[in-house]
Design a protein around this motif. Structure first.
Motif, PDB file in Angstrom:
ATOM      1  N   THR A 217       8.946   6.774   7.418  1.00  0.00           N
ATOM      2  CA  THR A 217       8.954   7.093   5.993  1.00  0.00           C
ATOM      3  C   THR A 217       7.829   8.068   5.662  1.00  0.00           C
ATOM      4  N   ASN A 218       8.172   9.137   4.985  1.00  0.00           N
ATOM      5  CA  ASN A 218       7.212  10.184   4.626  1.00  0.00           C
ATOM      6  C   ASN A 218       6.744   9.949   3.192  1.00  0.00           C
TER       7      ASN A 218
ATOM      8  N   GLY B  29       0.822  -1.206   0.000  1.00  0.00           N
ATOM      9  CA  GLY B  29       0.000   0.000   0.000  1.00  0.00           C
ATOM     10  C   GLY B  29       0.850   1.249   0.000  1.00  0.00           C
ATOM     11  N   THR B  30       0.277   2.322   0.533  1.00  0.00           N
ATOM     12  CA  THR B  30       0.898   3.644   0.524  1.00  0.00           C
ATOM     13  C   THR B  30       1.022   4.172   1.955  1.00  0.00           C
ATOM     14  N   LEU B  31       2.092   4.885   2.218  1.00  0.00           N
ATOM     15  CA  LEU B  31       2.304   5.516   3.520  1.00  0.00           C
ATOM     16  C   LEU B  31       1.886   6.972   3.462  1.00  0.00           C
ATOM     17  N   GLY B  32       1.341   7.460   4.573  1.00  0.00           N
ATOM     18  CA  GLY B  32       0.923   8.852   4.637  1.00  0.00           C
ATOM     19  C   GLY B  32       2.095   9.819   4.501  1.00  0.00           C
ATOM     20  N   SER B  33       1.816  10.983   3.935  1.00  0.00           N
ATOM     21  CA  SER B  33       2.860  12.002   3.761  1.00  0.00           C
ATOM     22  C   SER B  33       3.045  12.783   5.057  1.00  0.00           C
ATOM     23  N   THR B  34       3.530  12.075   6.063  1.00  0.00           N
ATOM     24  CA  THR B  34       3.799  12.645   7.378  1.00  0.00           C
ATOM     25  C   THR B  34       5.103  12.051   7.904  1.00  0.00           C
ATOM     26  N   ALA B  35       5.656  12.667   8.921  1.00  0.00           N
ATOM     27  CA  ALA B  35       6.844  12.121   9.581  1.00  0.00           C
ATOM     28  C   ALA B  35       6.462  11.285  10.799  1.00  0.00           C
ATOM     29  N   ASN B  36       5.181  10.929  10.915  1.00  0.00           N
ATOM     30  CA  ASN B  36       4.715  10.159  12.067  1.00  0.00           C
ATOM     31  C   ASN B  36       5.324   8.760  12.079  1.00  0.00           C
TER      32      ASN B  36
ATOM     33  N   THR C 264       2.435   6.321  17.412  1.00  0.00           N
ATOM     34  CA  THR C 264       2.623   7.358  18.428  1.00  0.00           C
ATOM     35  C   THR C 264       1.578   8.462  18.330  1.00  0.00           C
ATOM     36  N   THR C 265       1.335   8.927  17.118  1.00  0.00           N
ATOM     37  CA  THR C 265       0.429  10.057  16.902  1.00  0.00           C
ATOM     38  C   THR C 265      -1.026   9.637  16.887  1.00  0.00           C
ATOM     39  N   GLY C 266      -1.300   8.436  16.398  1.00  0.00           N
ATOM     40  CA  GLY C 266      -2.683   8.006  16.259  1.00  0.00           C
ATOM     41  C   GLY C 266      -3.410   8.719  15.146  1.00  0.00           C
ATOM     42  N   ALA C 267      -2.693   9.046  14.080  1.00  0.00           N
ATOM     43  CA  ALA C 267      -3.303   9.736  12.942  1.00  0.00           C
ATOM     44  C   ALA C 267      -3.902   8.725  11.971  1.00  0.00           C
ATOM     45  N   ALA C 268      -5.139   8.937  11.569  1.00  0.00           N
ATOM     46  CA  ALA C 268      -5.784   8.041  10.618  1.00  0.00           C
ATOM     47  C   ALA C 268      -5.052   8.070   9.283  1.00  0.00           C
TER      48      ALA C 268
END
Length: 210
Positions: A130-131, A90-97, A192-196
């Motif tokens: 990974t961002n 799949g794809t990873l979110g564009s965040t540093a989380n 850590t962040t719990g970002a959807a």
């Protein structure tokens, strides 16, 4: 609501399931079979292919969220040498989380979009930052020992996060009850962040090998 389609292939009839948006949810070859698992593919091929082009993401929580799952039929691992190969991507979110994706064997709670429970971890990316970019993880489970002995071994083939190849882990001995359905599950988490949607699942492929 889902729609079923059936077509013929070299391994027999294949049943494919789609959602209302046209995304392919699963496919199952039905040639061969045995007295204990009638209709289950024995010649080798895809047992389940689940594709969601837009992606199914982790929930807004730090726990491991089910992205895809498949129930391997009871007694599919009826003799030594049966193998199941599992690939998820799949794809990873564009965040540093912090992000993490895992493959599980024998889960007991595996509702897509909810936290996983039970089972044994057979492949794990570890925490990644990974961002953006893609991810994939795969493992192979082989039946060994006498019929009904509940003996399987998982070999972690690879885990990749973006351009980083994460190597392989030591094989894992498994003891799922071979006379019951065995749930195979992939999860994603924003640890850590719990970002959807930090981890989006787009492909889940389960292949069965004689």
């Amino acid at each position: 609501m889902t729609k079923l389609s059936v077509f013929s292939s070299q391994v027999g009839d294949v049943t494919m399931q789609f959602d209302t948006a046209g995304n392919q949810l699963s496919s199952q070859a039905v040639q061969g079979g045995s007295a204990t698992t009638p209709g289950f593919v024995r010649t080798g091929g895809n047992a389940s292919v689940q594709v969601v082009a837009a992606g199914q993401g982790n929930a807004a929580a730090t726990t491991d969220t089910v992205l895809f799952t498949y129930a391997l039929p009871a007694s599919a691992l009826d003799v030594a040498g049966r193998q199941v190969t599992v690939v998820a991507a799949g794809t990873l979110g564009s965040t540093a989380n912090n992000k993490r994706f895992k493959l599980w064997w024998g889960t007991t709670t595996q509702t897509v979009g909810s936290a996983v429970a039970g089972g044994t971890l057979m492949a794990d990316s570890g925490v990644q930052t990974t961002n953006g970019g893609g991810w994939s993880i795969s493992a192979q489970v082989s039946k060994y020992g006498a019929a009904g002995s509940n003996t399987q071994i998982a070999t972690n083939q690879q885990a990749i996060s973006g351009t980083t190849h994460l190597g392989t882990a030591a094989p894992v001995l498994l003891t799922a009850n071979e006379s019951n359905v065995i749930n195979i599950t992939v999860t994603g988490a924003s640890t850590t962040t719990g970002a959807a949607n930090d981890v989006l699942g787009q492909l889940f492929d389960v292949a069965f090998n004689n």
